[in-house]
Design a protein around this motif. Sequence first.
Motif, PDB file in Angstrom:
ATOM      1  N   UNK A  81      47.843  35.782 -36.416  1.00  0.00           N
ATOM      2  CA  UNK A  81      49.213  35.266 -36.647  1.00  0.00           C
ATOM      3  C   UNK A  81      50.227  36.178 -35.952  1.00  0.00           C
ATOM      4  N   UNK A  82      49.971  37.520 -36.049  1.00  0.00           N
ATOM      5  CA  UNK A  82      50.912  38.488 -35.458  1.00  0.00           C
ATOM      6  C   UNK A  82      50.825  38.456 -33.921  1.00  0.00           C
ATOM      7  N   UNK A  83      49.620  38.272 -33.404  1.00  0.00           N
ATOM      8  CA  UNK A  83      49.367  38.348 -31.952  1.00  0.00           C
ATOM      9  C   UNK A  83      49.929  37.124 -31.196  1.00  0.00           C
ATOM     10  N   UNK A  84      50.046  35.994 -31.898  1.00  0.00           N
ATOM     11  CA  UNK A  84      50.425  34.715 -31.267  1.00  0.00           C
ATOM     12  C   UNK A  84      51.678  34.866 -30.379  1.00  0.00           C
ATOM     13  N   UNK A  85      51.563  34.386 -29.136  1.00  0.00           N
ATOM     14  CA  UNK A  85      52.684  34.557 -28.193  1.00  0.00           C
ATOM     15  C   UNK A  85      53.608  33.346 -28.186  1.00  0.00           C
ATOM     16  N   UNK A  86      53.084  32.166 -28.516  1.00  0.00           N
ATOM     17  CA  UNK A  86      53.900  30.938 -28.467  1.00  0.00           C
ATOM     18  C   UNK A  86      54.435  30.629 -29.865  1.00  0.00           C
ATOM     19  N   UNK A  87      55.718  30.840 -30.089  1.00  0.00           N
ATOM     20  CA  UNK A  87      56.283  30.628 -31.441  1.00  0.00           C
ATOM     21  C   UNK A  87      56.138  29.191 -31.923  1.00  0.00           C
ATOM     22  N   UNK A  88      56.046  28.209 -30.993  1.00  0.00           N
ATOM     23  CA  UNK A  88      55.936  26.817 -31.416  1.00  0.00           C
ATOM     24  C   UNK A  88      54.607  26.549 -32.130  1.00  0.00           C
ATOM     25  N   UNK A  89      53.631  27.419 -31.829  1.00  0.00           N
ATOM     26  CA  UNK A  89      52.318  27.248 -32.483  1.00  0.00           C
ATOM     27  C   UNK A  89      52.209  28.048 -33.805  1.00  0.00           C
ATOM     28  N   UNK A  90      53.315  28.746 -34.116  1.00  0.00           N
ATOM     29  CA  UNK A  90      53.293  29.643 -35.283  1.00  0.00           C
ATOM     30  C   UNK A  90      52.964  28.886 -36.572  1.00  0.00           C
ATOM     31  N   UNK A  91      53.588  27.713 -36.774  1.00  0.00           N
ATOM     32  CA  UNK A  91      53.349  26.934 -37.994  1.00  0.00           C
ATOM     33  C   UNK A  91      51.865  26.601 -38.132  1.00  0.00           C
ATOM     34  N   UNK A  92      51.294  26.169 -37.003  1.00  0.00           N
ATOM     35  CA  UNK A  92      49.879  25.776 -37.014  1.00  0.00           C
ATOM     36  C   UNK A  92      48.984  26.963 -37.409  1.00  0.00           C
ATOM     37  N   UNK A  93      49.277  28.118 -36.807  1.00  0.00           N
ATOM     38  CA  UNK A  93      48.486  29.338 -37.074  1.00  0.00           C
ATOM     39  C   UNK A  93      48.597  29.753 -38.547  1.00  0.00           C
ATOM     40  N   UNK A  94      49.843  29.693 -39.061  1.00  0.00           N
ATOM     41  CA  UNK A  94      50.072  30.087 -40.464  1.00  0.00           C
ATOM     42  C   UNK A  94      49.385  29.090 -41.403  1.00  0.00           C
ATOM     43  N   UNK A  95      49.475  27.782 -41.057  1.00  0.00           N
ATOM     44  CA  UNK A  95      48.867  26.780 -41.943  1.00  0.00           C
ATOM     45  C   UNK A  95      47.345  26.920 -41.970  1.00  0.00           C
ATOM     46  N   UNK A  96      46.747  27.312 -40.844  1.00  0.00           N
ATOM     47  CA  UNK A  96      45.291  27.569 -40.823  1.00  0.00           C
ATOM     48  C   UNK A  96      44.962  28.712 -41.787  1.00  0.00           C
ATOM     49  N   UNK A  97      45.780  29.772 -41.730  1.00  0.00           N
ATOM     50  CA  UNK A  97      45.586  30.948 -42.600  1.00  0.00           C
ATOM     51  C   UNK A  97      45.668  30.542 -44.077  1.00  0.00           C
ATOM     52  N   UNK A  98      46.698  29.737 -44.392  1.00  0.00           N
ATOM     53  CA  UNK A  98      46.923  29.317 -45.790  1.00  0.00           C
ATOM     54  C   UNK A  98      45.789  28.411 -46.282  1.00  0.00           C
ATOM     55  N   UNK A  99      45.303  27.523 -45.417  1.00  0.00           N
ATOM     56  CA  UNK A  99      44.231  26.621 -45.857  1.00  0.00           C
ATOM     57  C   UNK A  99      42.946  27.408 -46.128  1.00  0.00           C
ATOM     58  N   UNK A 100      42.742  28.507 -45.382  1.00  0.00           N
ATOM     59  CA  UNK A 100      41.559  29.346 -45.621  1.00  0.00           C
ATOM     60  C   UNK A 100      41.704  30.179 -46.887  1.00  0.00           C
ATOM     61  N   UNK A 101      42.907  30.689 -47.121  1.00  0.00           N
ATOM     62  CA  UNK A 101      43.154  31.611 -48.249  1.00  0.00           C
ATOM     63  C   UNK A 101      44.286  31.060 -49.114  1.00  0.00           C
ATOM     64  N   UNK A 102      43.965  30.045 -49.926  1.00  0.00           N
ATOM     65  CA  UNK A 102      45.007  29.293 -50.641  1.00  0.00           C
ATOM     66  C   UNK A 102      45.798  30.114 -51.665  1.00  0.00           C
ATOM     67  N   UNK A 103      45.376  31.371 -51.945  1.00  0.00           N
ATOM     68  CA  UNK A 103      46.158  32.148 -52.920  1.00  0.00           C
ATOM     69  C   UNK A 103      47.314  32.883 -52.243  1.00  0.00           C
ATOM     70  N   UNK A 104      47.495  32.667 -50.897  1.00  0.00           N
ATOM     71  CA  UNK A 104      48.651  33.275 -50.215  1.00  0.00           C
ATOM     72  C   UNK A 104      49.919  32.591 -50.747  1.00  0.00           C
ATOM     73  N   UNK A 105      50.861  33.467 -51.164  1.00  0.00           N
ATOM     74  CA  UNK A 105      52.117  32.927 -51.706  1.00  0.00           C
ATOM     75  C   UNK A 105      53.196  32.925 -50.620  1.00  0.00           C
ATOM     76  N   UNK A 106      54.293  32.271 -50.952  1.00  0.00           N
ATOM     77  CA  UNK A 106      55.421  32.183 -49.996  1.00  0.00           C
ATOM     78  C   UNK A 106      55.908  33.569 -49.587  1.00  0.00           C
TER      79      UNK A 106
END
Length: 741
Positions: free
Chosen positions: A661-686
């Motif tokens: 998520x930190x390494x990602x260079x294209x900010x437009x893909x940021x939502x997608x990267x974060x949503x992948x992280x959240x779907x894997x680890x659903x206890x991540x809070x806002x």
Amino acid sequence: STMEETDREAVATAVQRVAGMLQRPDQLDKVEQYRRREARKKASVEARLKVQSWINLSMLRALNLTGNKELRKNDLHITYREVAVIIFEYFKIISFKIFKNNSYRCSPAFFLVLSLSFPEIVRETHDLIERGELLQAHRKLMDLECSRDNLMYEQYRMDSKNTHDMNLIHTYFGDMQKLSEELAKQLWMVVQRSLVTVRRDPTLLVSVVRIIEREEKIDRRMLDRKKQTGFIPPGRPKKWKEKMFNILERTVSTRIEGTQADTRESDKMWLVRHLEIIRKYVLDDLLVAKTLLDQCFPPHYDIFNRLLNMYHQALATRMQELAAEDLEANEIVSLLSWVLNTYTSAEMMGNSELSPEVDVNSLDALISQNVIDQLLSKYMSTLTSNIIGWLRKALETDKKDWIKETEPEADQDGYYQTTLPAIVFQMFEQNLQVAAQINEDLKTKVLILCLQQMNSFLTRYKDEAQLYKEDHLKNRQYPQCYVQYMIAVINNCQTFKESIISLKRKYLKSDMEDALSISHANMDATLDIIAKEGCSSLLDEVFMDLEPHLNELMTKKWLMGSNAVGTICVTVEDYFNDFAKIKKPYKKTMTLEAHRRVVVEYIRAIMLKRISFKNAEERKEGAERMIKEAEQFRFLFKKLATGSGEDTEGLCEIIEAIAEVIKLTDPSLLYLEVSTLVSKYPDIRDDHIAALLTVRGDASRDMKQTIIETLDQGPSQPNPNYVPIFKEITVPTLTVPKLLK
């Protein structure tokens, strides 16, 4: 006159008698013979008439005349020579009567000789007794008694009311009574030592029994005569057989009582020693009685069974006396084990050489069931307080070891341990083995008691381990070997678990298993808590040492190339060299927990927002460093978990997923990267996502808001094995106002 009438009657009687004698012609040749016989009779009668009055008063005194030539009494003149004639005539009259009626077969002449030489015979008999020639002595005593008894009997028949003359005879033969007592004394000494005598000189014992048998016969004869005539001589019946059995009984009692050589004060094992001596003596005595003594007595004496009964009674009395004493727990067991088991075992009454005469199944109990129950009850209450005391002392001793400056001992597999479990279970084992000597029921009761006390003890053990940890936290330099002893405490939990199972398997019947399952479950739970808290306190040690290095993570210094993670890995590995001394089930848990905590602390460092990357270059550098460090952790914990077969890949992947998520260079893909992280680890809070985007350093407030709001509707696809990790990571709220600016 009366005198003339008497003369006429006498002449008429005489004529009749002479007529009777001379009925045939051939009898005339014997007239001279008849005349001589009648002259003798006449002389005899005259002698009797002459001395009748004197006899009643002084015959027995006359026997003791020494040199007197003449005795004057009531103007009656009798010379010493006449005394002999008088006595001879007196004895002859009595003796002939006795001779006819008596089985003693004593001749009249013998009576005279016996009576005139009485003092001499007494002396001879006394000498025979002194020399131990008991049979001959008894023969003479019988002759003397025969003489006295028959004289008394004739006196009784002639004039039963004349006690004066009877007393004269009795007094004259007075020394004879002493002789009888002297002989009896010798007999009883032989009877007392019969079990020794029968081995050394059985003939002597046989003689004693023969004497007793003779006396029994005379007793019976005298009692028969008493029934017929009313007369019984003084000192009869002697009842020597009965006396013999009484003496044997006293001897047996004394033998049993005399075996106690020690007291509790002089020897702690006094009772064991006392009981063992009794066992040996009784067995030896009964074997001698059966093999040797039995042959010395007539069968109707039933000597072996009589003795067996005496020993049993004496033992019962002694055991009841011992049971009434204030016995200690181990002494109660010794006594009960002896009474219930040893007594009937092959080592004693069940000895094959005593059968079939001794049947252990028909022997009565030595102590009553009521007394046994009282002793068992006392034993259980004493044992309870003893076990509580022993456990307390064992724990106190163990605690002293915890503060030593030397490492604890290791077992054969190299695992640290203290002696506590061994001491506790050795004590339990000893008490169970002791209880098993008595019976199954007591063994089960003692096992239940041990496990109950173990339950309470483990709660104290848990509290002491907690206090140990708290004391250490006040000064981490002390105790010097805190880690090693905490490891020993953890390992002891495993040993305790195994020992409880083994103890139950060894001493508990399967049908009792259910009764103890709850307490067993409680103990296991307590042990798991102690081990878990122990492991946790050891990891606290590790992370207290890691704290300065964890504080370096996600800082400018870290980004510039600090070696914090290298130091963390070295420190963890160093601790785990000690943790290798933890037994497997706990060590496996420790490794997993350490791995998890390292990852949690690493992610917590990210969420602390100590750094906010300024540009893509820094983001790339930071992310790559994170991926590299995740790999270091993976390598370390793979190494530590070798052999545990545990898959710990998933934990380090979380760091790598955050790095992406930190390494990602294209900010437009940021939502997608974060949503992948959240779907894997659903206890991540806002707040976790907000903190992560803050660290990235390029997301505007609106973008954060949009991403967070959109994510709330997204589906989650967590790994089924995923254990929530984010929920224990808090994000500092002080920086929230900054985000909103």
